[in-house]
Each structure stands twice: as C-alpha cells, then as structure tokens.
Design a protein around this motif. Structure first.
Motif, PDB file in Angstrom:
ATOM      1  N   VAL A   1      -3.140  -6.630  -8.414  1.00  9.70           N
ATOM      2  CA  VAL A   1      -2.063  -7.119  -7.557  1.00  9.70           C
ATOM      3  C   VAL A   1      -1.901  -8.614  -7.774  1.00  9.70           C
ATOM      4  O   VAL A   1      -2.701  -9.253  -8.467  1.00  9.70           O
ATOM      5  CB  VAL A   1      -2.347  -6.818  -6.068  1.00  9.70           C
ATOM      6  CG1 VAL A   1      -2.352  -5.326  -5.799  1.00  9.70           C
ATOM      7  CG2 VAL A   1      -3.668  -7.448  -5.639  1.00  9.70           C
TER       8      VAL A   1
ATOM      9  N   LEU B   1      -1.628 -10.622  -2.028  1.00 12.29           N
ATOM     10  CA  LEU B   1      -2.858 -10.846  -1.262  1.00 12.29           C
ATOM     11  C   LEU B   1      -2.621 -11.799  -0.102  1.00 12.29           C
ATOM     12  O   LEU B   1      -3.111 -11.585   1.010  1.00 12.29           O
ATOM     13  CB  LEU B   1      -3.947 -11.392  -2.186  1.00 12.29           C
ATOM     14  CG  LEU B   1      -4.456 -10.438  -3.270  1.00 12.29           C
ATOM     15  CD1 LEU B   1      -5.419 -11.168  -4.195  1.00 12.29           C
ATOM     16  CD2 LEU B   1      -5.122  -9.218  -2.655  1.00 12.29           C
TER      17      LEU B   1
ATOM     18  N   ARG C   1      -7.554  -5.585  -6.686  1.00 12.45           N
ATOM     19  CA  ARG C   1      -7.253  -5.459  -5.259  1.00 12.45           C
ATOM     20  C   ARG C   1      -8.504  -5.141  -4.440  1.00 12.45           C
ATOM     21  O   ARG C   1      -9.317  -4.289  -4.813  1.00 12.45           O
ATOM     22  CB  ARG C   1      -6.212  -4.361  -5.043  1.00 12.45           C
ATOM     23  CG  ARG C   1      -6.686  -2.979  -5.477  1.00 12.45           C
ATOM     24  CD  ARG C   1      -5.580  -1.960  -5.399  1.00 12.45           C
ATOM     25  NE  ARG C   1      -6.056  -0.642  -5.836  1.00 12.45           N
ATOM     26  CZ  ARG C   1      -5.256   0.411  -6.028  1.00 12.45           C
ATOM     27  NH1 ARG C   1      -3.946   0.298  -5.854  1.00 12.45           N
ATOM     28  NH2 ARG C   1      -5.760   1.569  -6.418  1.00 12.45           N
TER      29      ARG C   1
ATOM     30  N   PRO D   1      -2.049  -3.775  -0.314  1.00 10.86           N
ATOM     31  CA  PRO D   1      -0.985  -4.482  -1.046  1.00 10.86           C
ATOM     32  C   PRO D   1      -0.169  -3.556  -1.941  1.00 10.86           C
ATOM     33  O   PRO D   1       1.056  -3.694  -2.020  1.00 10.86           O
ATOM     34  CB  PRO D   1      -1.757  -5.525  -1.867  1.00 10.86           C
ATOM     35  CG  PRO D   1      -3.053  -5.706  -1.152  1.00 10.86           C
ATOM     36  CD  PRO D   1      -3.378  -4.368  -0.582  1.00 10.86           C
ATOM     37  N   SER D   2      -0.816  -2.609  -2.587  1.00 10.11           N
ATOM     38  CA  SER D   2      -0.104  -1.692  -3.474  1.00 10.11           C
ATOM     39  C   SER D   2       0.859  -0.802  -2.699  1.00 10.11           C
ATOM     40  O   SER D   2       2.016  -0.617  -3.091  1.00 10.11           O
ATOM     41  CB  SER D   2      -1.111  -0.830  -4.249  1.00 10.11           C
ATOM     42  OG  SER D   2      -1.999  -1.629  -5.002  1.00 10.11           O
TER      43      SER D   2
END
Length: 245
Positions: free
Chosen positions: A5, A10, A36, A41-42
């Motif tokens: 990411v 983040l 990550r 976040p994904s």
C-alpha cells in the motif's frame, strides 16, 4: 488485493509503520511502497473505487496477509457500506437496513459459531482507525485477535467516503494457535439403542392418536419412543410405525 500500500493510505488509516522494516527498497510505484500492517487500507481503496462510481451498497471479504516487523499474519476481514439488504420498501425496513454495525456483528457471530470460538469484546486497546464508541476489540482468552465496529469518520473521509463503514478484522493465526483441549475417548455404551420397524393393519378411519394411546399404555419400559415411519394405504388398511429401544 495487493499486500503493498502507499504512505497516503497508511496515513489515511492512522497507521504508523517503520519505513526501515516495512518499506520496500525498490517499490514498483509510490502506491506500492509499504507492506500493509492490516487489510483495512486495501479494502478502503476498493470501497473508495465503488463509491466514486455511485455503487454505495457494498460488502467485501478477504483472507490475506498482513505484516509486522517480525512476522506475517493471515487475516480474515470484511467490510460493509450502504444498505445491507437489496431492497427495503417500508420505513422500518430501511431503518434496519442501515444498522451496519449490528449486521457486521451478526456476520461475525455466525463466523464464530462456524469456527467454534468463544471470545470476549470490550473497548480497551482499540485501533486508531476504530470508532471510539461504536467499535470493540476482540479477545481470545487474554490475547487480542482483532477489532469489529464502525470505522472512524476521519478515516472514511480520508478515502472520500461520506457514509458509515462497518469493518471487522480477525487474526487467523491467533485463532489457530489458541490452546486446544485434547479429545477424550468416550467408551461405547454397553446397551446401544436399536430401532425396530413394525407394521400393523388398521381401519382407515382409525386415528393415529388412538393407536399411540394404546401403545403408550402397554409399552415396555425399554421402549424410548414410538413414531410413524410410513403410511401406506391399500384397501383402506395398513400403517407402518417404528419403535426405539
């Protein structure tokens, strides 16, 4: 999703990572510069993609890898936004449809029942991305294994999402590594139960309740239960039933 990411993702999730241990020396792009520490976040990036295209009723699920400076972890995560059900015609149905936190907890409870896990939840040791009131940390014994609840509005806003987002993330490694009770041998019964099928001829107009009453009055103490097994009508006679001893 990719296990890498960006720094912006983040920061949007309020996650601080060590660039030395979690950053890539030669990333393919700035969007894939860090490993990550969570699947959040994904999944928020996927949610952002759909919301930007007016697809606001979303449910995402992933089992993937999260990273820390000293190990990798298999993580199970799911995310809900918008309406939980496909259609809601009345005001009360729409109100229930919008209770994302409760729907998220319901899905989590089903998963716990399937995995045969007993956990406790409280509001101690919450992640930075979690809503301070509508989120809870999940503990297996004394070990924290995840978090469930609504995402903090600041985190959602950082990804351009204006609606509430429910999220749950659980460490599968912690679930697998939990202490397990060794199976115990259970001896077979010296008097196993048996089933016996019996058939009798009765008039068609005779009710089963009358037959059952006579059997209950005269049955031996070893008979546990009596029930209808099959009914076959031929010339207005015959009834099959089963006894369990």
């Amino acid at each position: 999703t990719y296990p890498m990411v960006s720094q912006a993702s983040l920061d949007g999730c309020l996650m601080a990572v060590d660039s030395t241990s979690m950053g890539l020396a030669n990333p393919l792009s700035p969007e894939l510069a860090f490993m990550r520490p969570s699947l959040l976040p994904s999944l928020l990036q996927i949610c952002q993609h759909h919301h930007a295209r007016q697809q606001r009723d979303c449910a995402f699920f992933e089992v993937g890898t999260a990273f820390s400076p000293d190990q990798e972890d298999q993580v199970c995560a799911f995310m809900l936004t918008g309406n939980f059900f496909e259609s809601a015609s009345t005001a009360s149905q729409r109100d229930v449809n919008a209770l994302l936190n409760q729907h998220c907890q319901g899905l989590f409870s089903q998963w716990l029942a399937f995995a045969k896990l007993s956990v406790r939840v409280d509001r101690t040791d919450l992640d930075n991305w979690a809503h301070p009131v509508q989120s809870q940390a999940v503990f297996l014994g004394q070990k924290k294994i995840g978090t469930i609840g609504l995402i903090h509005p600041k985190v959602s806003a950082a990804f351009g999402i204006t609606e509430p987002v429910a999220y749950c993330e659980i460490s599968l490694r912690a679930c697998v590594e939990r202490p397990r009770e060794m199976p115990r041998y259970m001896p077979f019964s010296s008097f196993p139960h048996t089933r016996r099928d019996m058939a009798c001829l009765v008039p068609h107009e005779l009710a089963y309740s009358e037959i059952k009453a006579i059997i209950d009055k005269c049955r031996h103490k070893t008979v546990i239960d009596v029930g209808v097994f099959d009914v076959f009508v031929c010339f207005d006679w015959i009834l099959n039933f089963v006894e369990r001893f």
